[in-house]
Write a protein that holds these residues in place. Sequence first.
Motif, mmCIF file in Angstrom:
data_model
loop_
_atom_site.group_PDB
_atom_site.id
_atom_site.type_symbol
_atom_site.label_atom_id
_atom_site.label_comp_id
_atom_site.label_asym_id
_atom_site.label_seq_id
_atom_site.Cartn_x
_atom_site.Cartn_y
_atom_site.Cartn_z
ATOM 1 N N UNK A 1 -9.617 4.098 -34.622
ATOM 2 C CA UNK A 1 -10.066 5.382 -34.078
ATOM 3 C C UNK A 1 -9.244 5.688 -32.838
ATOM 4 N N UNK A 2 -9.341 6.934 -32.359
ATOM 5 C CA UNK A 2 -8.671 7.358 -31.120
ATOM 6 C C UNK A 2 -9.726 7.743 -30.096
ATOM 7 N N UNK A 3 -9.399 7.572 -28.824
ATOM 8 C CA UNK A 3 -10.367 7.927 -27.784
ATOM 9 C C UNK A 3 -9.675 8.487 -26.547
ATOM 10 N N UNK A 4 -9.876 9.786 -26.363
ATOM 11 C CA UNK A 4 -9.524 10.469 -25.114
ATOM 12 C C UNK A 4 -10.814 11.086 -24.573
ATOM 13 N N UNK A 5 -11.872 10.312 -24.636
ATOM 14 C CA UNK A 5 -13.209 10.820 -24.304
ATOM 15 C C UNK A 5 -13.514 10.652 -22.815
ATOM 16 N N UNK A 6 -13.988 11.710 -22.164
ATOM 17 C CA UNK A 6 -14.146 13.086 -22.646
ATOM 18 C C UNK A 6 -12.817 13.853 -22.495
ATOM 19 N N UNK A 7 -12.485 14.658 -23.484
ATOM 20 C CA UNK A 7 -11.221 15.400 -23.467
ATOM 21 C C UNK A 7 -11.084 16.351 -22.272
ATOM 22 N N UNK B 1 -18.369 -5.946 -36.713
ATOM 23 C CA UNK B 1 -19.096 -7.176 -36.992
ATOM 24 C C UNK B 1 -19.872 -7.068 -38.298
ATOM 25 N N UNK B 2 -20.442 -5.901 -38.551
ATOM 26 C CA UNK B 2 -21.234 -5.687 -39.766
ATOM 27 C C UNK B 2 -20.366 -5.726 -41.019
ATOM 28 N N UNK B 3 -19.167 -5.152 -40.916
ATOM 29 C CA UNK B 3 -18.318 -5.001 -42.095
ATOM 30 C C UNK B 3 -17.212 -6.044 -42.204
ATOM 31 N N UNK B 4 -17.041 -6.847 -41.164
ATOM 32 C CA UNK B 4 -16.023 -7.890 -41.214
ATOM 33 C C UNK B 4 -14.603 -7.356 -41.182
ATOM 34 N N UNK B 5 -14.415 -6.185 -40.562
ATOM 35 C CA UNK B 5 -13.089 -5.570 -40.473
ATOM 36 C C UNK B 5 -12.763 -5.339 -38.999
ATOM 37 N N UNK B 6 -11.655 -5.867 -38.504
ATOM 38 C CA UNK B 6 -11.301 -5.655 -37.088
ATOM 39 C C UNK B 6 -10.891 -4.216 -36.834
ATOM 40 N N UNK B 7 -10.934 -3.838 -35.566
ATOM 41 C CA UNK B 7 -10.746 -2.439 -35.178
ATOM 42 C C UNK B 7 -9.683 -2.333 -34.086
ATOM 43 N N UNK B 8 -8.907 -1.259 -34.159
ATOM 44 C CA UNK B 8 -8.006 -0.894 -33.075
ATOM 45 C C UNK B 8 -8.312 0.532 -32.627
ATOM 46 N N UNK B 9 -7.984 0.829 -31.378
ATOM 47 C CA UNK B 9 -7.959 2.214 -30.915
ATOM 48 C C UNK B 9 -6.488 2.472 -30.566
ATOM 49 N N UNK B 10 -5.747 3.020 -31.535
ATOM 50 C CA UNK B 10 -4.296 3.056 -31.331
ATOM 51 C C UNK B 10 -3.791 4.293 -30.604
ATOM 52 N N UNK B 11 -4.734 5.046 -30.035
ATOM 53 C CA UNK B 11 -4.385 6.046 -29.020
ATOM 54 C C UNK B 11 -5.508 6.150 -28.013
ATOM 55 N N UNK B 12 -5.176 5.917 -26.749
ATOM 56 C CA UNK B 12 -6.054 6.246 -25.627
ATOM 57 C C UNK B 12 -5.154 6.575 -24.457
ATOM 58 N N UNK C 1 -13.226 -7.000 -28.228
ATOM 59 C CA UNK C 1 -12.264 -7.499 -29.207
ATOM 60 C C UNK C 1 -11.560 -6.417 -29.999
ATOM 61 N N UNK C 2 -11.254 -5.311 -29.347
ATOM 62 C CA UNK C 2 -10.611 -4.175 -29.999
ATOM 63 C C UNK C 2 -9.226 -3.980 -29.379
ATOM 64 N N UNK C 3 -8.174 -4.171 -30.172
ATOM 65 C CA UNK C 3 -6.824 -3.934 -29.661
ATOM 66 C C UNK C 3 -6.669 -2.452 -29.339
ATOM 67 N N UNK C 4 -5.929 -2.147 -28.284
ATOM 68 C CA UNK C 4 -5.826 -0.759 -27.826
ATOM 69 C C UNK C 4 -4.382 -0.415 -27.488
ATOM 70 N N UNK C 5 -3.984 0.816 -27.810
ATOM 71 C CA UNK C 5 -2.602 1.246 -27.634
ATOM 72 C C UNK C 5 -2.548 2.486 -26.750
ATOM 73 N N UNK C 6 -1.987 2.331 -25.570
ATOM 74 C CA UNK C 6 -1.846 3.438 -24.625
ATOM 75 C C UNK C 6 -0.903 4.492 -25.187
ATOM 76 N N UNK C 7 -1.316 5.773 -25.099
ATOM 77 C CA UNK C 7 -0.453 6.859 -25.562
ATOM 78 C C UNK C 7 0.541 7.211 -24.456
#
Length: 372
Positions: free
Chosen positions: A254-260, A291-302, A336-342
């Motif tokens: 997912x991406x997060x610039x919250x709040x825009x 954790x529920x789905x067993x799939x890791x998550x990234x936020x590749x834009x913040x 535990x969420x990898x994050x990528x600075x825009x």
Amino acid sequence: MKSYQALTIALCLVFITACGSSGEQTQVKDDVSNQAPPQTNNEQPIEIPSVEKVIDHSPLLAIQAVAAMGIGINLGNTLDAPHEGEWALAAEEKYLVDFKAAGFQHVRIPVTWHNHVATQAPYLVESAWMDRVEQIVDWALQQDLYVILNAHHEAWLKNDYSNQANKNRFDAIWLQITDRFKHKSNKLIFEILNEPNGMSMSQINQQNNRTLSIIRNTNPTRLVVYSGNGYTPVDSMLDAAIPDANDQYLIANFHSYDPWPFAGQCLQTWGTEQDKLALEEIYQRANTWSQTNGIPVTVNEFGAAKYDFTAPENICDLNERLEYLKSHVAFSHKYGIAATFWDDGGSFSTYVRAQGIWGPEMNVLVEAPLQD
């Protein structure tokens, strides 16, 4: 290059009427017209060719990769521009060297393919463009960075997904990407489609499944990032269908610039406890889903803008921006969420490409001293 040539022949065979009965390849011009494929649904879906799979005997599980990726940086406004150099300075190998030296663990390389792909079947990618993309990917892999390579702006697909020619063109792009990069390090990650705004959830679910099948046709263990629709806020990730619940090499995003109004428009302040709790809730929800789905998550834009590029008079306070970025980094580590600075080389940047120096944001993003 032999495998790339073989795939070209295979694509021509799939689109035999477009290539001509003699088997001659359609000429790809240096500057492909900035148009989507013709408005037609006469084409049939592409058949995925039968090829030998690349077997990685030491594959990276998605959960291992995300744990190691930490904080990364986008090489934004570069290959995702209509033509490289139009929105930001063209990429140089030094940038990737500096990213690694600063302490970033991964780099995302957004690529918009549209202007470099033929608009007629078999939708061949310009060889010079594919070479350039590969060159920059190799620069990053040589620095031992995890690398995320994607299809980025592609509005021609997002705004007219019902057109079968568009679907075929996008499939052809990914067939060519997977063929060119299939033998690369397992640190190279494919991201299916950036921010599919204009597509419904059912459409992006369909495309995620389709592109994953194309990637798995050659690379059964290549790490793959998928997302929901729209501008991919956390809610769309939570609502999207998992392309394959048994695939251990999938990463949700997912991406997060919250709040825009703060992070993008510089119209409000940020930094109260309530502000921080609201941001943390996004990471909490993503972590619970993971954790529920067993799939890791990234936020590749913040990120947080220095100023609103559409209204440059709106300027964000530096201290608030740094506190905002610091909070993103803290929550990414905590959950535990990898994050990528825009970093786009402009309003959202910390790296000054022309001088090879860093702004104050870098010290907040990674635990490293400022580079001279």
